[in-house]
Design an enzyme around this catalytic site. Structure first.
Site, PDB file in Angstrom:
ATOM      1  N   ARG A  51      59.541  36.492  37.464  1.00  0.00           N
ATOM      2  CA  ARG A  51      58.946  37.795  37.703  1.00  0.00           C
ATOM      3  C   ARG A  51      57.719  37.647  38.603  1.00  0.00           C
ATOM      4  O   ARG A  51      57.072  36.595  38.640  1.00  0.00           O
ATOM      5  CB  ARG A  51      58.513  38.446  36.372  1.00  0.00           C
ATOM      6  CG  ARG A  51      59.633  38.759  35.404  1.00  0.00           C
ATOM      7  CD  ARG A  51      59.077  39.452  34.165  1.00  0.00           C
ATOM      8  NE  ARG A  51      58.415  40.701  34.509  1.00  0.00           N
ATOM      9  CZ  ARG A  51      58.993  41.906  34.434  1.00  0.00           C
ATOM     10  NH1 ARG A  51      60.236  42.006  33.994  1.00  0.00           N
ATOM     11  NH2 ARG A  51      58.327  42.994  34.768  1.00  0.00           N
ATOM     12  N   ASP A  96      33.059  59.906  36.335  1.00  0.00           N
ATOM     13  CA  ASP A  96      32.926  58.466  36.534  1.00  0.00           C
ATOM     14  C   ASP A  96      33.040  57.825  35.161  1.00  0.00           C
ATOM     15  O   ASP A  96      32.169  58.005  34.305  1.00  0.00           O
ATOM     16  CB  ASP A  96      31.561  58.154  37.159  1.00  0.00           C
ATOM     17  CG  ASP A  96      31.346  56.660  37.398  1.00  0.00           C
ATOM     18  OD1 ASP A  96      32.126  55.839  36.874  1.00  0.00           O
ATOM     19  OD2 ASP A  96      30.380  56.316  38.106  1.00  0.00           O
ATOM     20  N   VAL A  97      34.127  57.086  34.930  1.00  0.00           N
ATOM     21  CA  VAL A  97      34.402  56.567  33.591  1.00  0.00           C
ATOM     22  C   VAL A  97      33.388  55.530  33.134  1.00  0.00           C
ATOM     23  O   VAL A  97      33.361  55.164  31.949  1.00  0.00           O
ATOM     24  CB  VAL A  97      35.827  55.980  33.488  1.00  0.00           C
ATOM     25  CG1 VAL A  97      36.865  57.018  33.869  1.00  0.00           C
ATOM     26  CG2 VAL A  97      35.978  54.718  34.341  1.00  0.00           C
ATOM     27  N   TYR A 106      41.376  41.285  36.223  1.00  0.00           N
ATOM     28  CA  TYR A 106      42.286  42.428  36.178  1.00  0.00           C
ATOM     29  C   TYR A 106      43.374  42.209  35.128  1.00  0.00           C
ATOM     30  O   TYR A 106      43.662  43.096  34.322  1.00  0.00           O
ATOM     31  CB  TYR A 106      42.923  42.658  37.547  1.00  0.00           C
ATOM     32  CG  TYR A 106      43.840  43.858  37.593  1.00  0.00           C
ATOM     33  CD1 TYR A 106      43.323  45.144  37.725  1.00  0.00           C
ATOM     34  CD2 TYR A 106      45.223  43.719  37.483  1.00  0.00           C
ATOM     35  CE1 TYR A 106      44.149  46.252  37.750  1.00  0.00           C
ATOM     36  CE2 TYR A 106      46.059  44.827  37.509  1.00  0.00           C
ATOM     37  CZ  TYR A 106      45.521  46.083  37.648  1.00  0.00           C
ATOM     38  OH  TYR A 106      46.338  47.188  37.666  1.00  0.00           O
TER      39      TYR A 106
END
Length: 226
Positions: free
Chosen positions: A141, A52-53, A151
């Site tokens: 894009r 688990d980082v 994020y």
């Protein structure tokens, strides 16, 4: 034999990276939070390891299981819950950064002693085109139409983090990659690329030699100019 650790390797891009690197001859340790989800990795010939980082003890225990380490692929990441400014909170932002950015630092720092013993140490950080300002400002894009903050900001941090690690560790090859818009659970499988296409860049950078690039950001077409 090249020994490789991949974080977030129980499914999606991480699992496909494990498959391709096992096929390339690597001994792959597939990091995942829950070993109960490790059957797919085992079937590929990888070695599942609980990782688990976001936890110091989990990361230390995982690294302690490795006999050696040549390649670290920091793949683990989350999308978070805040999709626009109306639902953005400091806590929501911190939650994403804890995995996507601090998690990379935690794992990389713990792995450095093993990587320093390798004759060809490599780190690959899975970033995103969503972390690249030039793409975010280009409305032609897909990235140009994304409004979420945590994020996107976390992936921008991953790219900068990669450059700084590369500058500090000139004897290692340290690069960030953009998988592209790939169908995974992270985006509700809405991406237009397959997971194989989405791992082209990470596999390319995970298999470079000691004379390979460092400090770069690339996608499956090659290095992206900063």
């Amino acid at each position: 034999m090249t020994t490789t650790l991949i974080t977030g390797a129980n499914k999606g891009l991480g699992l496909e990276t494990a498959r391709r690197l096992v096929a390339a001859g690597h001994t792959v340790y597939a990091g995942m939070r829950d070993l109960a989800s490790g059957d797919a990795a085992r079937e590929l010939g990888a070695h599942p390891v609980q990782l688990d980082v976001t936890g110091d003890a989990s990361v230390a225990a995982a690294i302690a299981q490795l006999p050696a380490l040549d390649v670290l692929v920091n793949n683990a990441g989350i999308a978070g819950t805040a999709q626009n400014l109306d639902d953005l909170t400091p806590e929501a932002n911190d939650h994403v950064f804890a995995t996507n950015v601090t998690g990379i630092v935690r794992v990389s720092q713990a792995a450095l002693p093993l990587l320093r013993r390798s004759s060809n140490p490599v780190i690959v950080n899975v970033a995103s085109g969503l972390g690249f300002p030039r793409f975010l400002l280009d409305t032609s894009r897909a990235e140009g139409h994304v409004m979420t903050v945590p994020y996107v900001a976390s992936k921008a941090a991953v790219i900068a983090l990669t450059v700084q690690y590369a500058k500090n560790l000139p004897g290692m090859r340290i690069n960030a990659i953009d998988p592209g818009y790939t169908a995974t659970d992270l985006n509700g499988n809405s991406g237009h690329q397959t997971v194989t296409e989405g791992t082209d860049a990470v596999v390319a950078m995970a298999t470079i030699g000691a004379d390979g690039p460092t400090g770069t950001f690339s996608d499956r077409e090659g290095v992206i100019a900063y």
